[in-house]
Design an enzyme around this catalytic site. Sequence first.
Site, PDB file in Angstrom:
ATOM      1  N   SER A 101       0.818  -1.212   0.000  1.00  0.00           N
ATOM      2  CA  SER A 101       0.000   0.000   0.000  1.00  0.00           C
ATOM      3  C   SER A 101       0.852   1.263   0.000  1.00  0.00           C
ATOM      4  O   SER A 101       2.021   1.255   0.410  1.00  0.00           O
ATOM      5  CB  SER A 101      -0.922   0.020   1.220  1.00  0.00           C
ATOM      6  OG  SER A 101      -1.804  -1.073   1.203  1.00  0.00           O
ATOM      7  N   MET A 102       0.249   2.342  -0.454  1.00  0.00           N
ATOM      8  CA  MET A 102       0.878   3.655  -0.440  1.00  0.00           C
ATOM      9  C   MET A 102       1.326   3.987   0.981  1.00  0.00           C
ATOM     10  O   MET A 102       0.530   3.880   1.929  1.00  0.00           O
ATOM     11  CB  MET A 102      -0.141   4.676  -0.940  1.00  0.00           C
ATOM     12  CG  MET A 102       0.293   6.099  -0.927  1.00  0.00           C
ATOM     13  SD  MET A 102      -1.107   7.124  -1.472  1.00  0.00           S
ATOM     14  CE  MET A 102      -0.364   8.750  -1.315  1.00  0.00           C
TER      15      MET A 102
END
Length: 381
Positions: A101-102
């Site tokens: 994920s970011m």
Amino acid sequence: MTAGRFAEAGRARLASALIANGSLQPDWFAAYHAVPRHLFAPDTVWPGMADGVRQGEAVDRREDADGWWRAVYADVPLTTQWDDGAHLGNSRGVTPSSSSSMPTMVFSMLSALDVADGHRVLEIGTGTGWNAALLSHRLGSANVTTVEVDPSTAAEARARLARAGYAPAAVVGDGAAGHPAAAPFDRVIATCSVRQVPRAWIEQCRPGAVIVAPWGPEYGGEAVVRLTTRQDGTARGRFVHPSAFMRLRAQRSARPGSRAYLPAPWPADGVRSTTALSPDELGGWAAMFAIGVRVPGVFPLTERYGDGSYTLWLHDTAVTSWATADWEPGRVEFEVVQSGPRRLWDEVEAAWRWWDGRGRPGFERFELVVGVDGAQQVHLD
């Protein structure tokens, strides 16, 4: 530049960006520096953009080491698997099915989780293992249980965790079921989105526990919700910020194409009308969220044409009703066609006008309530 210098420079640069945007809080500084993202990134990644732009081309560490390091220490999500592992090689697959994920999202959600020493945490969606390692550093591996549905993804994550010196309980299974053997938990965090918060998550929590999960209706739009469980078996809480995660596999829904709805070539038996509401107004993430909350069981598809115009299709999941709205440049009225027992455009337009009439509220003004029977309601203010 050597790998060590790449890592040092990249981590420092990313840390500065995360601190500046407020996602990396002081209580997570030590974990961030002790658990480098690159230890949990596979050799091939597909970097994405934070604002919803499609993932780019594959970056292979063995062929483009500089590009790989830049991708790993950029504040972007990294797709690591396509099509549930059925797609192999460095070309793009059809549907991304696992990712790192970011970083902004990772630390924003960890901040919302609000862990404290001694807390027992259940993570849904091991992915690369980075999030589980961050939690293990903060709380100790014995207090972390992580569940991953994909056996190969779980095995790779377990190996990365071991190499980094962490040993949380890493379980292969359906995240919707949680992991009752390790319950009760003080915190639950999901790295995949849901339409319905599984009852198992609430039942496996102590009263007063916190659940942080991306939640989104069928129509689209999604935000991270922070729920608190209650003694009576319910849970409720506010949405804290927008998100865009892959759906929990147990809650994926089939989305038939338009041909499944039409008994004859378009417009088939559809009833024509016009509207002053531009289909463009329906495309914002918060607007889609509000529409989805008020119009259950409906999803949009967009058919684009070479001249810049497009048709917005609305379908119901029961495959009984459909609608289209045609957008063309310069128009102030737009043609609508509707068919079936539900007048989908009318429903969606009414939901949009409800949202618009209340000042176009953002996610933070909505609250999710989960009942003991599993019923879920979203309230404004």
